[in-house]
Design an enzyme around this catalytic site. Structure first.
Site, PDB file in Angstrom:
ATOM      1  N   HIS A 210     -67.799 -68.616  55.755  1.00 23.10           N
ATOM      2  CA  HIS A 210     -66.984 -68.532  56.962  1.00 23.10           C
ATOM      3  C   HIS A 210     -65.662 -67.882  56.580  1.00 23.10           C
ATOM      4  O   HIS A 210     -64.834 -68.488  55.898  1.00 23.10           O
ATOM      5  CB  HIS A 210     -66.769 -69.929  57.560  1.00 23.10           C
ATOM      6  N   GLU A 403     -65.804 -79.202  51.578  1.00 22.67           N
ATOM      7  CA  GLU A 403     -64.866 -78.829  52.641  1.00 22.67           C
ATOM      8  C   GLU A 403     -63.439 -79.187  52.244  1.00 22.67           C
ATOM      9  O   GLU A 403     -63.181 -80.252  51.676  1.00 22.67           O
ATOM     10  CB  GLU A 403     -65.216 -79.552  53.938  1.00 22.67           C
TER      11      GLU A 403
END
Length: 461
Positions: A210, A403
């Site tokens: 991403h 993350e």
């Protein structure tokens, strides 16, 4: 080609995103001259959307980065502001409420840099008055006419393609290291891979699926600096890691999206983290027949997702014993690891590896923790087209999505590029700790200390 809406020549400030990873479009301005919270000017900006993604049936947007500069030739600056040394500007993101993760704006704090370039990661600091109200995100900044007329604003400090290329060049000069291209992206950029180590276990670590999650590039920089000794520092853990593993590090799998300022997609509009195997084609937005030509959404493909196609092809050739996919999360103010609990291969062995890895990581770096994460998928309900799930299933190996937050780290203020680099460097400690157990077929977890036990995570905190 669609052009940006330019700032009005009458505006006291000009807005520009015409640089690597820039994203921010001028909408309007209003002179209030101290009437509203001692603000002189209000500038409205929109975030531009990614290309439309066929599988998810939407155009994502959230991350942004733009430059704002005092327009010394504007009537306002030459008129009502002519006797001032500075003006206070309120910036408003008009379409924040339509962003992909709009609720994540709550508790967010925007980054600011007043350097001449946005690519000095240590020059950025967080605003103290970021607010999300009525679908709009806002903050203020004081522009000095003489000393600092310009400022850069970003959701998280950008990591330029030039910095990426410099990192790759330094890796290529390191001893006992091979740098090569797995293939090319949609726009013809190389998918750079760094191979290092001579160990029996194969470890893949990939970053920036991403593209808007720039903290992943800082993580890669910290990891490679330590692993390859790019900062001329060596330690026993580094030497042990290179003896235990053969590493394949992909610092940026989506350089097209990164350079274009996208949040989730590559140049073809594909969310790479949904391209790891075929999946059912989605219905159209109104629930009618599929908008694609087949009932199956084929992935990965050379046309739509060559980045995943080439990477997965090479993984199938060399194998995988441990895998990490490095990301950033908009909502949770924690560093965490999302596992493959919803996959058929998840068992006591993978659960124990997950627990021991995180426990060791916490001991090596207090920015990592185990209690807060996404809610784990229920057994056999994990999405196979998500990268770390597919890798766990394909190779029956330890695999996770790591993350990092856009927000301040909960209870540990000061989160930014430098801490992301340090988190990347310290992953070697955790990998070395679990290496002996990665393919151990015995009940090894029975001999691990209690503090290494798996913790059932929750998104509540």
């Amino acid at each position: 080609m669609k052009r940006n809406k330019k700032s009005s020549t009458d505006s006291p400030l000009t807005i520009s995103d015409s640089y690597d990873s820039g994203n921010g479009e001028f909408v309007s301005f209003k002179i209030v001259d101290g009437e509203e919270d001692y603000t002189d000017v209000i500038v409205n900006v929109n975030i531009k959307a990614d290309p439309y993604t066929d599988l998810e049936q939407k155009s994502h947007f959230q991350s942004f980065s733009f430059k704002s500069t005092l327009n010394l030739n504007s009537p306002a600056v030459r008129g009502i502001f002519s006797d001032k040394k500075s003006i206070k500007v309120k910036y408003i993101i008009d379409n924040a409420g339509e962003a992909s993760y709009a609720n994540a704006w709550n508790g967010a704090s925007i980054f600011v840099s007043t350097k001449k370039t946005p690519f000095d990661p240590d020059s950025w600091y967080r605003t103290s008055d970021t607010k999300y109200e009525n679908g709009c995100l806002s903050w203020t900044h004081v522009h000095d006419f003489d000393e600092k007329p310009s400022a850069f604003f970003a959701y998280f400090p950008p990591f330029s393609y030039e910095r990426h290329l410099d990192l790759i060049a330094r890796c290529a000069e390191a001893k006992e290291t091979r740098v090569y291209s797995l293939g090319q992206t949609v726009l013809g950029r190389d998918i750079d891979c760094v191979k290092v180590g001579t160990g029996p276990r194969v470890c893949w670590i990939i970053h920036r699926q991403h593209p808007g999650e720039s903290m992943a590039s800082f993580y890669a920089e910290g990891l490679l600096n330590r692993l390859l000794g790019l900062d001329d520092k060596w330690d026993k853990v580094t030497e042990m890691a290179r003896d235990m593993f053969t590493f394949y590090i992909v610092p940026n799998i989506n350089p097209d999206g990164s350079a274009n300022g996208y949040l989730r997609t590559n140049a073809a509009g594909s969310n790479l983290n949904r391209e790891w195997c075929p999946s059912p084609s989605p219905p159209s937005a109104d629930g009618s027949a599929t908008t694609l030509t087949s009932e199956v959404y084929d992935a990965p493909t050379l046309d739509r997702s060559p980045e995943v196609y080439y990477l997965l092809k090479h993984m199938d050739e060399v194998g995988c014993d441990a895998f990490l996919d490095i990301h950033g999360d908009e909502d949770l103010p924690f560093n965490f690891l999302a596992g493959s609990q919803g996959m058929q291969v998840w068992d006591t062995r993978l659960e124990a590896l997950h627990g021991a890895f995180l426990a060791s990581y916490e001991r090596a770096n207090p920015d990592m923790q185990a209690k807060v994460s996404y809610e784990p998928d229920k057994p056999n309900e994990g999405m196979k087209n998500i990268c770390s799930n597919q890798i766990a299933e394909r190779f029956d190996c330890f695999s996770g999505t790591l993350e990092m937050p856009f927000k301040e780290c909960w209870g540990r203020p000061g989160w930014g590029p430098d801490r992301a680099r340090r988190l990347g460097a310290s992953v070697l400690d955790a990998l070395c700790y679990v290496q002996p157990y990665l393919r151990d077929k015995s009940n090894f977890w029975e001999g691990l200390p209690e503090e290494d036990a798996y913790v059932e995570p929750s998104s509540k905190y």
